[in-house]
Motif scaffolding. Structure first.
Motif, PDB file in Angstrom:
ATOM      1  N   UNK A 142       0.871  -1.182   0.000  1.00  0.00           N
ATOM      2  CA  UNK A 142       0.000   0.000   0.000  1.00  0.00           C
ATOM      3  C   UNK A 142       0.902   1.224   0.000  1.00  0.00           C
ATOM      4  N   UNK A 143       0.618   2.167  -0.871  1.00  0.00           N
ATOM      5  CA  UNK A 143       1.464   3.361  -1.017  1.00  0.00           C
ATOM      6  C   UNK A 143       0.624   4.620  -0.898  1.00  0.00           C
ATOM      7  N   UNK A 144       0.995   5.493   0.056  1.00  0.00           N
ATOM      8  CA  UNK A 144       0.402   6.815   0.159  1.00  0.00           C
ATOM      9  C   UNK A 144       1.380   7.743   0.868  1.00  0.00           C
ATOM     10  N   UNK A 145       1.139   9.052   0.859  1.00  0.00           N
ATOM     11  CA  UNK A 145       2.100   9.983   1.472  1.00  0.00           C
ATOM     12  C   UNK A 145       2.169   9.803   2.983  1.00  0.00           C
ATOM     13  N   UNK A 146       3.296  10.211   3.577  1.00  0.00           N
ATOM     14  CA  UNK A 146       3.456  10.111   5.026  1.00  0.00           C
ATOM     15  C   UNK A 146       2.512  11.059   5.752  1.00  0.00           C
ATOM     16  N   UNK A 147       2.333  12.261   5.201  1.00  0.00           N
ATOM     17  CA  UNK A 147       1.468  13.252   5.839  1.00  0.00           C
ATOM     18  C   UNK A 147       0.748  14.056   4.773  1.00  0.00           C
ATOM     19  N   UNK A 148      -0.297  14.737   5.204  1.00  0.00           N
ATOM     20  CA  UNK A 148      -1.132  15.481   4.266  1.00  0.00           C
ATOM     21  C   UNK A 148      -1.698  16.695   4.978  1.00  0.00           C
ATOM     22  N   UNK A 149      -1.701  17.842   4.300  1.00  0.00           N
ATOM     23  CA  UNK A 149      -2.191  19.089   4.884  1.00  0.00           C
ATOM     24  C   UNK A 149      -3.508  19.477   4.232  1.00  0.00           C
ATOM     25  N   UNK A 150      -4.502  19.788   5.062  1.00  0.00           N
ATOM     26  CA  UNK A 150      -5.827  20.148   4.574  1.00  0.00           C
ATOM     27  C   UNK A 150      -6.273  21.428   5.273  1.00  0.00           C
ATOM     28  N   UNK A 151      -6.875  22.349   4.517  1.00  0.00           N
ATOM     29  CA  UNK A 151      -7.429  23.567   5.093  1.00  0.00           C
ATOM     30  C   UNK A 151      -8.873  23.289   5.497  1.00  0.00           C
ATOM     31  N   UNK A 152      -9.229  23.654   6.723  1.00  0.00           N
ATOM     32  CA  UNK A 152     -10.575  23.396   7.236  1.00  0.00           C
ATOM     33  C   UNK A 152     -11.633  23.976   6.296  1.00  0.00           C
ATOM     34  N   UNK A 153     -12.642  23.155   6.004  1.00  0.00           N
ATOM     35  CA  UNK A 153     -13.717  23.586   5.119  1.00  0.00           C
ATOM     36  C   UNK A 153     -13.486  23.248   3.662  1.00  0.00           C
ATOM     37  N   UNK A 154     -12.249  22.854   3.305  1.00  0.00           N
ATOM     38  CA  UNK A 154     -11.943  22.538   1.915  1.00  0.00           C
ATOM     39  C   UNK A 154     -12.161  21.046   1.649  1.00  0.00           C
ATOM     40  N   UNK A 187      -8.398 -14.531  -0.568  1.00  0.00           N
ATOM     41  CA  UNK A 187      -7.453 -15.416   0.094  1.00  0.00           C
ATOM     42  C   UNK A 187      -6.880 -14.832   1.386  1.00  0.00           C
ATOM     43  N   UNK A 188      -6.680 -13.491   1.429  1.00  0.00           N
ATOM     44  CA  UNK A 188      -5.994 -12.904   2.578  1.00  0.00           C
ATOM     45  C   UNK A 188      -6.358 -11.424   2.666  1.00  0.00           C
ATOM     46  N   UNK A 189      -5.659 -10.683   3.547  1.00  0.00           N
ATOM     47  CA  UNK A 189      -5.900  -9.248   3.676  1.00  0.00           C
ATOM     48  C   UNK A 189      -4.578  -8.541   3.967  1.00  0.00           C
ATOM     49  N   UNK A 190      -4.585  -7.237   3.761  1.00  0.00           N
ATOM     50  CA  UNK A 190      -3.352  -6.448   3.948  1.00  0.00           C
ATOM     51  C   UNK A 190      -3.716  -5.020   4.315  1.00  0.00           C
ATOM     52  N   UNK A 191      -2.888  -4.398   5.157  1.00  0.00           N
ATOM     53  CA  UNK A 191      -3.098  -3.008   5.555  1.00  0.00           C
ATOM     54  C   UNK A 191      -1.811  -2.221   5.411  1.00  0.00           C
ATOM     55  N   UNK A 192      -1.933  -0.957   5.008  1.00  0.00           N
ATOM     56  CA  UNK A 192      -0.764  -0.094   4.958  1.00  0.00           C
ATOM     57  C   UNK A 192      -0.296   0.189   6.373  1.00  0.00           C
ATOM     58  N   UNK A 193       0.939  -0.162   6.694  1.00  0.00           N
ATOM     59  CA  UNK A 193       1.386  -0.130   8.091  1.00  0.00           C
ATOM     60  C   UNK A 193       1.582   1.276   8.649  1.00  0.00           C
TER      61      UNK A 193
END
Length: 263
Positions: free
Chosen positions: A26-38, A119-125
């Motif tokens: 599983x691949x995604x960014x380490x952190x993410x910035x969001x402006x409230x309301x957006x 067959x199985x399952x996986x989670x981004x750690x």
């Protein structure tokens, strides 16, 4: 070769992550910035071994493996109806992008994606740490130093804030009227007087986080007009020449026809 139990335990511990099946990922960014309301979109992708079929996808917050729904409900579960503000945008093949609509302070958390196959399952750690900020000053920046641009020219306007805008929805307005273009950058080319006005950008359609206006003034370019007039004159000349040739052809055809009759 004999090996003491302590050394064997260490090697087995190291062999776990190093020897993990690379097909599970599983691949995604380490952190993410969001402006409230957006509205923001968290990019995500995943892989699994060939022959597996994904049957369930889950996004959760502040959990280790996304399987403890008793303490924190999942924000998205393909098998359960969840909060409509969290939308799974993609598919069950390899894209696990999550969209968060009209973010609130409580959305700040560590988000984790988990999928189950036949067959199985996986989670981004590691998960994605989402930070929700408020009071951000949204600004319009320009590719030109001056607000005045000549006709036929171009300019690029960029909507900026402390957060990264590569995955945020940005709306553009001219004189208060919404434009069809979206995204962090607005490219304007072949400028005319119709493009002049006050440009603003917003992080949502409600206009809650809207920038101060950036005024674009489009002035007449004499060189541009001379070029246009020259092109028009050339076109007129070509058209006139074609008409004269056609007229000459008609006259010649009529003269030749009369001469033939006399013979």
């Amino acid at each position: 070769m004999k090996m003491n139990p302590w050394t064997l335990s260490v090697l087995l511990l190291l062999a776990g992550p190093l020897g993990a099946d690379p097909d599970w990922h599983v691949e995604y960014p380490d952190s993410f910035c969001v402006v409230e309301g957006s509205t923001a979109t968290i990019p995500c992708s995943f892989t699994h071994p060939a022959g597996h079929r994904v049957e369930r996808v889950v996004w959760c917050t502040n959990q280790v493996f996304c399987n403890d729904i008793t303490s924190t409900p999942n924000v998205y579960d393909s098998n359960v109806r969840a909060d409509s503000r969290f939308q799974y945008l993609e598919d069950l093949v390899g894209n696990c992008t999550l969209k968060i609509i009209k973010t609130v302070k409580q959305d700040a958390a560590t988000y984790l994606f988990r999928f189950e196959t036949n067959y199985d399952n996986w989670a981004g750690r590691k998960g994605v740490v989402v930070n929700v900020t408020d009071g951000e000053v949204v600004k319009v920046r320009s590719s030109v130093t001056d607000h005045v641009v000549k006709e036929g020219g171009q300019v690029t306007l960029t909507c900026t804030s402390a957060c990264s805008f590569h995955q945020l929805d940005v709306h553009w307005y001219r004189n208060g009227h919404a434009l069809s273009e979206t995204g962090p950058a607005l490219h304007l080319s072949g400028l005319s007087n119709d493009d002049a006005g006050n440009y603003t950008c917003s992080l949502d359609s409600s206009g809650r986080n809207t920038s101060a206006p950036w005024c674009l003034v489009v002035v007449e370019d004499e060189g541009f007009h001379r070029s246009v007039h020259l092109k028009v004159a050339v076109v007129k000349g070509v058209v006139l020449a074609v008409l004269l040739l056609l007229l000459a052809g008609v006259v010649f055809a009529k003269w030749f026809s009369n001469k033939t009759k006399r013979i």
